[in-house]
Design a protein around this motif. Sequence first.
Motif, PDB file in Angstrom:
ATOM      1  N   GLU A 206      22.538 -42.707  -0.644  1.00 55.70           N
ATOM      2  CA  GLU A 206      22.497 -41.945   0.604  1.00 55.70           C
ATOM      3  C   GLU A 206      22.187 -40.489   0.330  1.00 55.70           C
ATOM      4  O   GLU A 206      22.535 -39.952  -0.726  1.00 55.70           O
ATOM      5  N   ARG A 207      21.550 -39.842   1.313  1.00 56.86           N
ATOM      6  CA  ARG A 207      21.199 -38.431   1.185  1.00 56.86           C
ATOM      7  C   ARG A 207      21.025 -37.851   2.586  1.00 56.86           C
ATOM      8  O   ARG A 207      20.640 -38.548   3.507  1.00 56.86           O
ATOM      9  N   THR A 208      21.318 -36.571   2.730  1.00 52.60           N
ATOM     10  CA  THR A 208      21.077 -35.885   4.000  1.00 52.60           C
ATOM     11  C   THR A 208      20.100 -34.738   3.756  1.00 52.60           C
ATOM     12  O   THR A 208      20.061 -34.157   2.677  1.00 52.60           O
ATOM     13  N   ALA A 209      19.315 -34.445   4.779  1.00 49.43           N
ATOM     14  CA  ALA A 209      18.334 -33.357   4.700  1.00 49.43           C
ATOM     15  C   ALA A 209      17.918 -32.974   6.114  1.00 49.43           C
ATOM     16  O   ALA A 209      18.073 -33.748   7.056  1.00 49.43           O
ATOM     17  N   GLN A 210      17.363 -31.778   6.250  1.00 49.12           N
ATOM     18  CA  GLN A 210      16.831 -31.350   7.541  1.00 49.12           C
ATOM     19  C   GLN A 210      15.349 -31.678   7.657  1.00 49.12           C
ATOM     20  O   GLN A 210      14.828 -31.776   8.751  1.00 49.12           O
ATOM     21  N   ASP A 211      14.689 -31.865   6.533  1.00 50.10           N
ATOM     22  CA  ASP A 211      13.248 -32.114   6.509  1.00 50.10           C
ATOM     23  C   ASP A 211      12.976 -33.608   6.348  1.00 50.10           C
ATOM     24  O   ASP A 211      13.307 -34.195   5.318  1.00 50.10           O
ATOM     25  N   PRO A 212      12.354 -34.252   7.350  1.00 51.41           N
ATOM     26  CA  PRO A 212      12.087 -35.690   7.240  1.00 51.41           C
ATOM     27  C   PRO A 212      11.139 -36.037   6.093  1.00 51.41           C
ATOM     28  O   PRO A 212      11.278 -37.079   5.461  1.00 51.41           O
ATOM     29  N   VAL A 213      10.199 -35.153   5.783  1.00 52.75           N
ATOM     30  CA  VAL A 213       9.265 -35.414   4.681  1.00 52.75           C
ATOM     31  C   VAL A 213      10.023 -35.455   3.353  1.00 52.75           C
ATOM     32  O   VAL A 213       9.808 -36.349   2.521  1.00 52.75           O
ATOM     33  N   GLU A 214      10.945 -34.519   3.166  1.00 61.49           N
ATOM     34  CA  GLU A 214      11.769 -34.490   1.949  1.00 61.49           C
ATOM     35  C   GLU A 214      12.560 -35.782   1.800  1.00 61.49           C
ATOM     36  O   GLU A 214      12.652 -36.364   0.715  1.00 61.49           O
ATOM     37  N   LEU A 215      13.123 -36.252   2.909  1.00 68.48           N
ATOM     38  CA  LEU A 215      13.926 -37.472   2.887  1.00 68.48           C
ATOM     39  C   LEU A 215      13.067 -38.688   2.542  1.00 68.48           C
ATOM     40  O   LEU A 215      13.453 -39.514   1.720  1.00 68.48           O
ATOM     41  N   TRP A 216      11.868 -38.798   3.139  1.00 63.90           N
ATOM     42  CA  TRP A 216      10.983 -39.925   2.836  1.00 63.90           C
ATOM     43  C   TRP A 216      10.487 -39.870   1.402  1.00 63.90           C
ATOM     44  O   TRP A 216      10.386 -40.891   0.723  1.00 63.90           O
ATOM     45  N   GLN A 217      10.185 -38.685   0.897  1.00 66.96           N
ATOM     46  CA  GLN A 217       9.744 -38.565  -0.494  1.00 66.96           C
ATOM     47  C   GLN A 217      10.847 -39.031  -1.442  1.00 66.96           C
ATOM     48  O   GLN A 217      10.581 -39.711  -2.423  1.00 66.96           O
ATOM     49  N   TRP A 218      12.087 -38.663  -1.143  1.00 63.98           N
ATOM     50  CA  TRP A 218      13.215 -39.095  -1.952  1.00 63.98           C
ATOM     51  C   TRP A 218      13.345 -40.618  -1.926  1.00 63.98           C
ATOM     52  O   TRP A 218      13.521 -41.262  -2.961  1.00 63.98           O
ATOM     53  N   MET A 219      13.254 -41.206  -0.727  1.00 62.70           N
ATOM     54  CA  MET A 219      13.397 -42.658  -0.610  1.00 62.70           C
ATOM     55  C   MET A 219      12.300 -43.396  -1.370  1.00 62.70           C
ATOM     56  O   MET A 219      12.567 -44.355  -2.087  1.00 62.70           O
ATOM     57  N   LEU A 220      11.066 -42.939  -1.204  1.00 64.40           N
ATOM     58  CA  LEU A 220       9.941 -43.636  -1.821  1.00 64.40           C
ATOM     59  C   LEU A 220       9.851 -43.400  -3.323  1.00 64.40           C
ATOM     60  O   LEU A 220       9.113 -44.093  -4.020  1.00 64.40           O
TER      61      LEU A 220
END
Length: 66
Positions: free
Chosen positions: A30-44
Motif C-alpha cells: 500500500e502507498r498514498t500520494a497526491q499525484d496519480p501518475v506517481e501512484l501508477w508508476q509505483w504500482m506498475l
Amino acid sequence: MSGAPSAEVYRIDWLPGTDVLHGVCHCGAERTAQDPVELWQWMLAHPEGHTPHTPDPGPAQKGTAA
C-alpha cells in the motif's frame, strides 16, 4: 485488446476530504500520494519498492503469556 487477460488487480481510492490517493498493489503493498501518475508508476514498477502489507497481530498473538 492484445495478449491474455491478467488476474492482477490494482486499486486506487480517493480519501474523501483530502487531496490524497491510496493505492493497493496486487501483492498487497500500500502507498498514498497526491499525484496519480506517481501512484501508477509505483504500482506498475512491481516488485520494486513493494513490501506486502502484513496485518498487525492481535494482543493474543503478541509475545508469550506471562
